[in-house]
Design a protein around this motif. Structure first.
Motif, PDB file in Angstrom:
ATOM      1  N   THR A 251      25.513  12.466  44.231  1.00  0.00           N
ATOM      2  CA  THR A 251      25.802  13.912  43.987  1.00  0.00           C
ATOM      3  C   THR A 251      24.708  14.532  44.937  1.00  0.00           C
ATOM      4  OG1 THR A 251      26.223  13.396  41.643  1.00  0.00           O
ATOM      5  CG2 THR A 251      25.728  15.645  42.280  1.00  0.00           C
TER       6      THR A 251
ATOM      7  N   ARG B  52      21.242  13.382  28.918  1.00  0.00           N
ATOM      8  CA  ARG B  52      22.001  14.204  30.120  1.00  0.00           C
ATOM      9  C   ARG B  52      20.892  14.955  31.016  1.00  0.00           C
ATOM     10  NH1 ARG B  52      26.334  11.847  31.778  1.00  0.00           N
ATOM     11  NH2 ARG B  52      27.394  13.948  32.323  1.00  0.00           N
TER      12      ARG B  52
ATOM     13  N   ASP C   1      19.331  19.518  33.274  1.00  0.00           N
ATOM     14  CA  ASP C   1      20.697  19.085  33.189  1.00  0.00           C
ATOM     15  C   ASP C   1      21.337  18.344  34.467  1.00  0.00           C
ATOM     16  OD1 ASP C   1      22.670  19.459  30.735  1.00  0.00           O
ATOM     17  OD2 ASP C   1      23.598  19.028  32.716  1.00  0.00           O
TER      18      ASP C   1
ATOM     19  N   SER D 290      24.196  18.109  35.319  1.00  0.00           N
ATOM     20  CA  SER D 290      25.098  18.914  36.034  1.00  0.00           C
ATOM     21  C   SER D 290      24.854  19.781  36.942  1.00  0.00           C
ATOM     22  CB  SER D 290      26.080  19.547  35.046  1.00  0.00           C
ATOM     23  OG  SER D 290      25.206  20.581  34.156  1.00  0.00           O
ATOM     24  N   GLU D 291      23.442  20.234  36.783  1.00  0.00           N
ATOM     25  CA  GLU D 291      22.855  21.196  37.919  1.00  0.00           C
ATOM     26  C   GLU D 291      21.786  20.599  38.966  1.00  0.00           C
ATOM     27  OE1 GLU D 291      20.903  23.933  35.268  1.00  0.00           O
ATOM     28  OE2 GLU D 291      22.796  24.403  34.124  1.00  0.00           O
TER      29      GLU D 291
END
Length: 458
Positions: free
Chosen positions: A387, A430, A446, A448-449
């Motif tokens: 990522t 997470r 997090d 996702s960030e």
RNA sequence: GUGGCCAUAGCUCAGUCGGUUAGAGCGCUAGUUUGUGGAUCUAGAGGUCGUGGGUUCGAUCCCCAUUGGCCACCCCA
């Protein structure tokens, strides 16, 4: 065996290589900004291409390459009465390492005359080799960064090249003095004192004025056979000081009897005019200084002569250039004038280092190191690794399950600013922990960030 | 091409008026601390004293040569 490298050559560490890249990138983007295109030429040229282009001293400093095979055969067939080794050179060597970029470029232009646009603006960033004795700021392998315009007699080219010098050194935050002279002025001086044939002796001597002083220069001229009267005619030249306008005014009267000299003054004035008056070109951090003691490169320069020195530190020349009327003629392409400049990357490196001018951004490589604790952690961390990389963030994972201290040490040695920790606990929540090594500040984020983690440190 | 200075641990350098196991600092490895570094402390590894020859009972030290590095000249970026 004991590892070693040839005299005057160097290895470059990752840090040094990163700094050198910064230098080359800065110069390259300036060249391209001004419309120059890159070419490359072979490390080796035919020996005959190089010999005789740099003077006797230059010929001696050319690295010659021994022929392959039974290269002594031809010599055996002759007789061995010739003296070793110089007379043998034509028999045992027909290739040599390039000594500069200008002569190979001239050869390139002559060979590719039908496929390149004129005026041809090329730049070239490659190493050159000289069999000189190494010392401070002098290496046997070093890199030159050349930009030349061929096929245009316009003095606008001179002005643009001067601007490139200013552009590059301003970007380096290194104030420089750009010294300018004109070969025709030197020829005029030789004419005026009645020694037009001894131009080289005169200019070589004048060139040393600021180094060894007036008296030694006069002494050297005497040794070269100049009489007292002739030397006294040079006295006003030795004494010349003041601003550019003052120097030009002096030259106008001093050289009034020399057509060549007057032409040189006119050319010099025209170049300077680009930087004065209305609609002038601006220089950011550099100054242009007329210096009639500037001689350099007498081999092929015929008009403008340029040299760059750091303003606040004496480290010799870090760049130079000039105009040549006919460099390609000897390769069968006559009447192609050219003008070019060169940056001495290795000396610029030394100067920037001494002045502490390398920016931190020039030496940062990896931005994030992901710590690695176990097989399970590692497998999950690979997703984060991907990522981050896909977001353009330079990331690596420590390839072994080492103690955290060791991984910290690794990050520090590589100058990696962030350490990311993603073990079992973080995975279940997470989140990831990211620590900024310089400040010790640590955040949880997090996953996702994760790609935007840098915002948390601002 | 000419001249000068230098060569001891990975790095920077001590040292021996020639004498037994050649030292320091930094760095490195390990522990103090089996997932939070840069500090401290402890322990450890690491040198044919550039190479070859000579003088000597004995040479890292003195002499010669050689190689490499640095510096100046020449020249140059």
């Amino acid at each position: 065996m004991k590892p070693s490298i040839p005299k005057g050559t160097r290895d470059f560490t990752p840090l040094e290589t990163a700094r050198r890249k910064y230098i080359f990138d800065t110069i390259r983007s300036a060249f391209e900004l001004y419309g120059f295109e890159a070419i490359e030429t072979p490390a080796m040229e035919n020996l005959s291409t190089l010999t005789g282009k740099y003077g006797d001293e230059g010929d001696r400093l050319i690295f010659k390459i021994l022929n392959s095979g039974d290269f002594l055969k031809d010599i055996r067939e002759k007789d061995l009465s010739v003296d070793f080794p110089n007379d043998w050179v034509p028999f045992i060597s027909e290739k040599a390492l390039r000594y500069d970029l200008t002569v190979p470029f001239a050869r390139f232009v002559a060979m590719n005359r039908n496929s390149i646009p004129f005026p041809f603006k090329r730049y070239q960033i490659q190493p050159v080799w000289r069999a000189d004795r190494p010392q401070r700021g002098r290496y046997r392998e070093f890199w030159q960064c050349d930009a030349d315009v061929v096929g245009s007699p316009s003095l606008l080219n001179e002005a643009e090249l001067i601007q490139i010098y200013d552009e590059v050194f301003s970007n380096f935050k290194l104030p420089v003095k750009i010294l300018i002279n004109n070969r025709k002025i030197l020829a005029g001086i030789a004419e005026v004192i009645g020694k037009p044939d001894q131009l080289i002796d005169i200019t070589v001597a004048i060139d040393k004025l600021d180094k060894i002083g007036v008296e030694k220069v006069m002494e050297e001229l005497q040794n070269k056979g100049f009489d007292t009267e002739t030397i006294s005619k040079l006295q006003p030249v030795f004494d010349l000081k003041g601003n550019n306008e003052h120097k030009l005014a002096f030259l106008s009267s001093y050289l009034h009897s020399s057509e060549t000299g007057k032409l040189g003054i006119e050319e010099l004035r025209q170049v300077l005019d680009f930087f004065e008056g209305d609609n002038k070109l601006n220089l950011r951090d550099s100054s242009i200084e007329v210096d009639i003691t500037l001689a350099r490169g007498l081999n092929y320069y015929t008009g403008t002569i340029l040299e760059v020195k750091a303003a606040e530190i004496d480290f010799g020349s870090i760049g130079g250039g000039g105009r040549y009327d006919d460099l390609t003629g000897i390769f069968g392409l006559p009447d192609v004038p050219g003008v070019g400049i060169s940056f001495g990357a290795d000396r610029i490196y030394d100067v920037l280092l001494m002045q502490g001018l390398f920016p931190q951004s020039a030496i940062t490589s990896t931005e994030v190191l992901i710590a690695n604790f176990s097989t399970a952690d590692q497998r999950y961390a690979l997703g984060l690794l991907q990522t981050l990389r896909q977001s353009g963030i330079r990331t690596e994972i420590y390839p072994e399950f080492a103690k955290l201290k060791k991984q910290f040490d690794y990050a520090e040695k590589k100058n990696i600013p962030y350490l990311l920790i993603y073990g079992e606990g973080e995975r279940q929540n997470r989140i990831a922990e990211i620590k900024e090594l310089s400040s010790g500040k640590q955040i949880s984020i997090d996953i996702s960030e994760i790609a935007d983690f840098k915002k948390q440190f601002k």
